[in-house]
Scaffold this motif. Structure first.
Motif, PDB file in Angstrom:
ATOM      1  N   GLY A  55       0.844  -1.191   0.000  1.00 17.97           N
ATOM      2  CA  GLY A  55       0.000   0.000   0.000  1.00 17.97           C
ATOM      3  C   GLY A  55       0.876   1.237   0.000  1.00 17.97           C
ATOM      4  N   GLN A  56       0.241   2.379   0.132  1.00 18.91           N
ATOM      5  CA  GLN A  56       0.983   3.634   0.183  1.00 18.91           C
ATOM      6  C   GLN A  56       0.491   4.444   1.365  1.00 18.91           C
ATOM      7  OE1 GLN A  56       0.543   5.613  -3.569  1.00 18.91           O
ATOM      8  NE2 GLN A  56       2.538   4.911  -4.282  1.00 18.91           N
ATOM      9  N   THR A  57       1.425   5.149   2.007  1.00 16.96           N
ATOM     10  CA  THR A  57       1.045   6.077   3.052  1.00 16.96           C
ATOM     11  C   THR A  57       0.681   7.406   2.396  1.00 16.96           C
ATOM     12  OG1 THR A  57       3.306   6.861   3.364  1.00 16.96           O
ATOM     13  CG2 THR A  57       2.600   4.979   4.689  1.00 16.96           C
ATOM     14  N   GLN A  58       0.239   8.353   3.183  1.00 13.57           N
ATOM     15  CA  GLN A  58      -0.140   9.655   2.636  1.00 13.57           C
ATOM     16  C   GLN A  58       1.069  10.402   2.085  1.00 13.57           C
ATOM     17  OE1 GLN A  58      -2.301  11.706   5.670  1.00 13.57           O
ATOM     18  NE2 GLN A  58      -4.164  10.510   5.334  1.00 13.57           N
ATOM     19  N   ARG A  59       2.244  10.086   2.566  1.00 10.49           N
ATOM     20  CA  ARG A  59       3.459  10.741   2.074  1.00 10.49           C
ATOM     21  C   ARG A  59       3.943  10.147   0.760  1.00 10.49           C
ATOM     22  NH1 ARG A  59       7.097  11.228   7.546  1.00 10.49           N
ATOM     23  NH2 ARG A  59       5.711  12.649   8.641  1.00 10.49           N
ATOM     24  N   GLY A  60       3.392   9.012   0.380  1.00 10.95           N
ATOM     25  CA  GLY A  60       3.776   8.404  -0.870  1.00 10.95           C
ATOM     26  C   GLY A  60       4.751   7.256  -0.744  1.00 10.95           C
ATOM     27  N   THR A  61       5.185   6.919   0.476  1.00  7.04           N
ATOM     28  CA  THR A  61       6.107   5.798   0.648  1.00  7.04           C
ATOM     29  C   THR A  61       5.328   4.487   0.590  1.00  7.04           C
ATOM     30  OG1 THR A  61       5.908   5.914   3.047  1.00  7.04           O
ATOM     31  CG2 THR A  61       7.725   7.138   2.047  1.00  7.04           C
ATOM     32  N   ARG A  62       5.975   3.487   0.031  1.00 10.23           N
ATOM     33  CA  ARG A  62       5.319   2.195  -0.123  1.00 10.23           C
ATOM     34  C   ARG A  62       5.484   1.375   1.159  1.00 10.23           C
ATOM     35  NH1 ARG A  62       3.973   0.986  -5.361  1.00 10.23           N
ATOM     36  NH2 ARG A  62       4.077  -1.256  -5.007  1.00 10.23           N
ATOM     37  N   THR A  63       4.432   0.680   1.508  1.00 14.45           N
ATOM     38  CA  THR A  63       4.468  -0.211   2.675  1.00 14.45           C
ATOM     39  C   THR A  63       4.164  -1.617   2.201  1.00 14.45           C
ATOM     40  OG1 THR A  63       2.126   0.141   3.114  1.00 14.45           O
ATOM     41  CG2 THR A  63       3.674   1.599   4.233  1.00 14.45           C
ATOM     42  N   GLY A  64       4.389  -2.574   3.063  1.00 10.31           N
ATOM     43  CA  GLY A  64       4.051  -3.955   2.751  1.00 10.31           C
ATOM     44  C   GLY A  64       5.246  -4.765   2.318  1.00 10.31           C
ATOM     45  N   GLY A  65       4.977  -5.949   1.807  1.00 13.70           N
ATOM     46  CA  GLY A  65       6.030  -6.865   1.403  1.00 13.70           C
ATOM     47  C   GLY A  65       6.137  -8.011   2.392  1.00 13.70           C
ATOM     48  N   LEU A  66       7.334  -8.571   2.518  1.00 17.59           N
ATOM     49  CA  LEU A  66       7.566  -9.672   3.444  1.00 17.59           C
ATOM     50  C   LEU A  66       8.063  -9.132   4.777  1.00 17.59           C
ATOM     51  CD1 LEU A  66       9.332 -12.269   1.147  1.00 17.59           C
ATOM     52  CD2 LEU A  66       6.986 -12.279   1.932  1.00 17.59           C
ATOM     53  N   GLU A  67       7.482  -9.629   5.856  1.00 15.62           N
ATOM     54  CA  GLU A  67       7.863  -9.223   7.211  1.00 15.62           C
ATOM     55  C   GLU A  67       8.145 -10.474   8.024  1.00 15.62           C
ATOM     56  OE1 GLU A  67       4.985  -7.093   9.571  1.00 15.62           O
ATOM     57  OE2 GLU A  67       5.190  -5.354   8.284  1.00 15.62           O
ATOM     58  N   THR A  68       9.157 -10.440   8.872  1.00 13.20           N
ATOM     59  CA  THR A  68       9.367 -11.549   9.798  1.00 13.20           C
ATOM     60  C   THR A  68       8.991 -11.070  11.191  1.00 13.20           C
ATOM     61  OG1 THR A  68      11.679 -10.942  10.080  1.00 13.20           O
ATOM     62  CG2 THR A  68      11.197 -12.635   8.458  1.00 13.20           C
ATOM     63  N   VAL A  69       8.113 -11.822  11.832  1.00 13.64           N
ATOM     64  CA  VAL A  69       7.625 -11.469  13.164  1.00 13.64           C
ATOM     65  C   VAL A  69       7.658 -12.714  14.047  1.00 13.64           C
ATOM     66  CG1 VAL A  69       6.152  -9.560  12.410  1.00 13.64           C
ATOM     67  CG2 VAL A  69       5.237 -11.871  12.479  1.00 13.64           C
ATOM     68  N   GLU A  70       7.635 -12.495  15.368  1.00  8.61           N
ATOM     69  CA  GLU A  70       7.599 -13.609  16.314  1.00  8.61           C
ATOM     70  C   GLU A  70       6.175 -14.138  16.409  1.00  8.61           C
ATOM     71  OE1 GLU A  70       8.892 -10.590  17.465  1.00  8.61           O
ATOM     72  OE2 GLU A  70      10.958 -10.982  18.035  1.00  8.61           O
ATOM     73  N   ALA A  71       6.029 -15.443  16.334  1.00 12.44           N
ATOM     74  CA  ALA A  71       4.727 -16.089  16.471  1.00 12.44           C
ATOM     75  C   ALA A  71       4.603 -16.636  17.896  1.00 12.44           C
ATOM     76  CB  ALA A  71       4.589 -17.219  15.461  1.00 12.44           C
ATOM     77  N   PRO A  72       3.379 -16.838  18.375  1.00 15.33           N
ATOM     78  CA  PRO A  72       3.199 -17.384  19.722  1.00 15.33           C
ATOM     79  C   PRO A  72       3.705 -18.819  19.824  1.00 15.33           C
ATOM     80  CG  PRO A  72       1.169 -16.402  18.903  1.00 15.33           C
ATOM     81  CD  PRO A  72       2.114 -16.451  17.764  1.00 15.33           C
ATOM     82  N   ILE A  73       4.161 -19.184  21.016  1.00 20.29           N
ATOM     83  CA  ILE A  73       4.627 -20.531  21.310  1.00 20.29           C
ATOM     84  C   ILE A  73       3.872 -20.988  22.559  1.00 20.29           C
ATOM     85  CG2 ILE A  73       6.569 -19.677  22.671  1.00 20.29           C
ATOM     86  CD1 ILE A  73       8.207 -22.027  21.692  1.00 20.29           C
ATOM     87  N   HIS A  74       3.580 -22.284  22.649  1.00 20.73           N
ATOM     88  CA  HIS A  74       2.791 -22.772  23.779  1.00 20.73           C
ATOM     89  C   HIS A  74       3.550 -22.563  25.086  1.00 20.73           C
ATOM     90  CE1 HIS A  74       0.275 -25.419  26.264  1.00 20.73           C
ATOM     91  NE2 HIS A  74      -0.661 -25.130  25.369  1.00 20.73           N
ATOM     92  N   ILE A  75       2.813 -22.226  26.121  1.00 27.80           N
ATOM     93  CA  ILE A  75       3.421 -21.863  27.408  1.00 27.80           C
ATOM     94  C   ILE A  75       4.122 -23.051  28.064  1.00 27.80           C
ATOM     95  CG2 ILE A  75       1.478 -22.310  28.945  1.00 27.80           C
ATOM     96  CD1 ILE A  75       2.015 -19.409  30.021  1.00 27.80           C
ATOM     97  N   SER A  76       3.727 -24.286  27.688  1.00 29.07           N
ATOM     98  CA  SER A  76       4.371 -25.467  28.269  1.00 29.07           C
ATOM     99  C   SER A  76       5.744 -25.716  27.661  1.00 29.07           C
ATOM    100  CB  SER A  76       3.496 -26.700  28.075  1.00 29.07           C
ATOM    101  OG  SER A  76       3.408 -27.024  26.698  1.00 29.07           O
ATOM    102  N   ASN A  77       6.058 -25.048  26.562  1.00 28.09           N
ATOM    103  CA  ASN A  77       7.344 -25.243  25.896  1.00 28.09           C
ATOM    104  C   ASN A  77       8.411 -24.262  26.350  1.00 28.09           C
ATOM    105  OD1 ASN A  77       6.220 -27.316  24.424  1.00 28.09           O
ATOM    106  ND2 ASN A  77       5.639 -25.982  22.752  1.00 28.09           N
ATOM    107  N   VAL A  78       8.097 -23.419  27.319  1.00 28.94           N
ATOM    108  CA  VAL A  78       9.083 -22.475  27.852  1.00 28.94           C
ATOM    109  C   VAL A  78       9.167 -22.628  29.361  1.00 28.94           C
ATOM    110  CG1 VAL A  78       8.763 -20.786  26.002  1.00 28.94           C
ATOM    111  CG2 VAL A  78       7.413 -20.591  28.069  1.00 28.94           C
TER     112      VAL A  78
END
Length: 119
Positions: A55-78
């Protein structure tokens, strides 16, 4: 009372080892606790790739693409990390009475049980 809270230092205790591309043995800070789903989001653990719509912001910069984020992990595994030994440990609770301004209160306090070989 919750055993793991936001801001705690935890270690992943199950799953694939780091040699096989997994996260077992990694330590990180808890960013979020999802109580209804029994999951936690840990900093630097369980990365997934998200596809974000371009997408585009109001300033004209492009957003989006591939992002790496932390996913949840089960509480019993920590496991909570003992601040003294820096090893994973079990969590206990004890009842203490505290006096504040002349009023005594009974509160439950978390503490790290002994960890490692020194049991």
């Amino acid at each position: 009372m919750a055993k793991i809270k936001k801001g705690d230092l935890v270690q992943v205790i199950s799953g694939a080892s780091q040699a096989r591309g997994g996260d077992r043995g990694k330590q990180g800070k808890v960013l979020e606790v999802l109580v209804e789903r029994n999951r936690v989001v840990v900093e630097g653990v369980n990365f997934v790739t998200k596809h974000e719509r371009v997408g585009q912001t109001q300033r004209g910069t492009r957003t989006g693409g591939l992002e790496t984020v932390e996913a949840p992990i089960h509480i019993s595994n920590v496991a909570l990390v003992d601040p003294d030994t820096k090893k994973p440990t079990r969590v206990g609770h004890r009842v203490e009475t505290k006096t504040v301004d002349g009023v005594s209160k009974t509160v439950r306090v978390r503490y790290a049980k002994k960890s490692g070989k020194d049991l």
